[in-house]
Structure formats: C-alpha cells, structure tokens
Design an enzyme around this catalytic site. Structure first.
Site, PDB file in Angstrom:
ATOM      1  N   LYS A  11      17.225   1.650   9.012  1.00  0.00           N
ATOM      2  CA  LYS A  11      17.310   1.721   7.549  1.00  0.00           C
ATOM      3  C   LYS A  11      18.665   1.233   7.058  1.00  0.00           C
ATOM      4  CE  LYS A  11      14.165   5.629   6.955  1.00  0.00           C
ATOM      5  NZ  LYS A  11      14.059   6.989   6.374  1.00  0.00           N
ATOM      6  N   LYS A  20      21.400   2.585   6.923  1.00  0.00           N
ATOM      7  CA  LYS A  20      22.142   3.502   6.051  1.00  0.00           C
ATOM      8  C   LYS A  20      22.631   4.683   6.882  1.00  0.00           C
ATOM      9  CE  LYS A  20      18.036   5.932   4.087  1.00  0.00           C
ATOM     10  NZ  LYS A  20      17.283   6.219   2.873  1.00  0.00           N
TER      11      LYS A  20
HETATM   12  N1  C2G Z   1      11.367  10.788  -3.395  1.00  0.00           N
HETATM   13  C1  C2G Z   1      10.824  11.162  -4.643  1.00  0.00           C
HETATM   14  N2  C2G Z   1      11.589  11.102  -5.744  1.00  0.00           N
HETATM   15  C2  C2G Z   1      12.884  10.696  -5.671  1.00  0.00           C
HETATM   16  C3  C2G Z   1      13.452  10.335  -4.429  1.00  0.00           C
HETATM   17  C4  C2G Z   1      12.661  10.400  -3.290  1.00  0.00           C
HETATM   18  O1  C2G Z   1       9.635  11.531  -4.720  1.00  0.00           O
HETATM   19  N3  C2G Z   1      13.625  10.657  -6.819  1.00  0.00           N
HETATM   20  C5  C2G Z   1      10.501  10.845  -2.210  1.00  0.00           C
HETATM   21  C6  C2G Z   1      10.336   9.489  -1.535  1.00  0.00           C
HETATM   22  O2  C2G Z   1       9.318   8.729  -2.175  1.00  0.00           O
HETATM   23  C7  C2G Z   1       9.935   9.898  -0.115  1.00  0.00           C
HETATM   24  C8  C2G Z   1      10.704  11.234   0.089  1.00  0.00           C
HETATM   25  O3  C2G Z   1      11.080  11.687  -1.232  1.00  0.00           O
HETATM   26  O4  C2G Z   1       8.537  10.159  -0.063  1.00  0.00           O
HETATM   27  C9  C2G Z   1      11.937  11.064   0.932  1.00  0.00           C
HETATM   28  O5  C2G Z   1      12.731  10.057   0.344  1.00  0.00           O
HETATM   29  P1  C2G Z   1      13.866   9.359   1.250  1.00  0.00           P
HETATM   30  O6  C2G Z   1      14.661  10.398   1.923  1.00  0.00           O
HETATM   31  O7  C2G Z   1      14.526   8.330   0.411  1.00  0.00           O
HETATM   32  O8  C2G Z   1      12.968   8.672   2.383  1.00  0.00           O
HETATM   33  P2  C2G Z   1      12.799   7.112   2.655  1.00  0.00           P
HETATM   34  O9  C2G Z   1      14.131   6.488   2.809  1.00  0.00           O
HETATM   35  O10 C2G Z   1      11.866   6.612   1.636  1.00  0.00           O
HETATM   36  O11 C2G Z   1      12.130   7.130   4.122  1.00  0.00           O
HETATM   37  O12 C2G Z   1       8.882   6.218   7.449  1.00  0.00           O
HETATM   38  C10 C2G Z   1       9.098   6.521   6.086  1.00  0.00           C
HETATM   39  C11 C2G Z   1      10.566   6.613   5.766  1.00  0.00           C
HETATM   40  O13 C2G Z   1      11.239   7.478   6.664  1.00  0.00           O
HETATM   41  C12 C2G Z   1      10.769   7.097   4.325  1.00  0.00           C
END
Ligand code: C2G
Length: 126
Positions: free
Chosen positions: A45, A47
């Site tokens: 990712k 990050k």
């Molecule tokens: N999310 C949300 N609203 C936000 C931020 C995040 O609903 N304002 C949701 C994202 O859509 C995701 C979950 O919270 O379903 C986790 O978000 P992240 O930690 O950013 O995960 P991500 O980087 O999208 O990784 O294999 C899938 C990946 O690991 C997903």
C-alpha cells in the site's frame, strides 16, 4: 450463523472506521476484521501507518461487535480466508466498488457507504 469479513488498515482509528465496522456486523452475526500488517502496508500500500499493527489490532479488538481479528498479509489471501474461515459475506467500503467482485463465486460481496469528511490521511496529515 452468518459470518462476515472485512479488511483494512484502520490507522488512527476514527468514526468512519467505526461506522463501517458497525454496518459490516449488521450484515450477519459474526464479524472478522482482517487488519493490514505493517509489512503489507509498506510493501503493497506504500504507506506507513501511524500506529503499528499490534496497537491497531488492540483497538479493533475492543469493539464489542467485532468477534475475530485476522491479519492481512497479501492482496491474494481473501479467497483462502473466505474458504478457511467459512465466510458468508465479504464487505468493504464503496471506495473499492467492483474491485472484489471476483469474490462473488465464494460468498456474498457487499460494498458499504463510506463516512464523508474523515480519513486517516487527514488525521495523520500525510
Ligand atoms: N472507511 C469508511 N469511511 C471513511 C474511511 C474509511 O467507511 N471515512 C472504510 C473503508 O472504506 C474501508 C475501511 O473503512 O472499508 C478501512 O479503511 P482503510 O483503513 O483506509 O482500509 P484500506 O486502505 O481501504 O484497505 O484488502 C483491502 C484493504 O486492506 C483495504
């Protein structure tokens, strides 16, 4: 029992994550959260989470509606996870809409609405 799984980094845990996980649990009665490891974040990712995997896991584990914690080490583990954990529903935020449709051969796939105006990036400042 209807088993649900979702995946994410969940860095600087915020209410957007909370609402997503709450919605995810409402799709069934057992919720597994697969949390991205620090190595996976860095390698795949590009990050670095502010909180290390152990702290992100501790926070998620404290949520009463989370039943199980799993680690996400690769993009390709989802099918095996679904089979091995006997998952009925895969769910994730709609920012991923369509990206995981290939899982429909193994379980139901649900893209959930995201929460606007909050993100780990905004909180971290990078
Ligand atoms: N999310 C949300 N609203 C936000 C931020 C995040 O609903 N304002 C949701 C994202 O859509 C995701 C979950 O919270 O379903 C986790 O978000 P992240 O930690 O950013 O995960 P991500 O980087 O999208 O990784 O294999 C899938 C990946 O690991 C997903």
């Amino acid at each position: 029992m209807i088993k649900v799984i979702t995946y994410g980094t969940f860095d600087t845990f915020h209410y957007g994550h909370f609402f997503l996980l709450e919605r995810a649990k409402s799709l069934g009665n057992h919720l597994t959260v697969a949390i991205s490891t620090d190595e996976f974040n860095l390698k795949e990712k590009n990050k670095t989470a502010k909180l290390k995997f152990s702290d992100r896991s501790r926070i998620i584990k404290e949520l009463s509606f989370v039943d199980e914690i799993h680690s996400e080490n690769s993009w390709s583990q989802k099918i095996d996870d679904i089979k091995n954990l006997k998952i009925d529903v895969f769910t994730i935020g709609e920012d991923w809409k369509g990206k995981f449709d290939y899982l429909k051969s193994y379980c139901e796939v649900v893209y959930l609405p995201r929460t606007k105006d909050v993100s780990s990036t905004l909180i971290r400042g990078y």
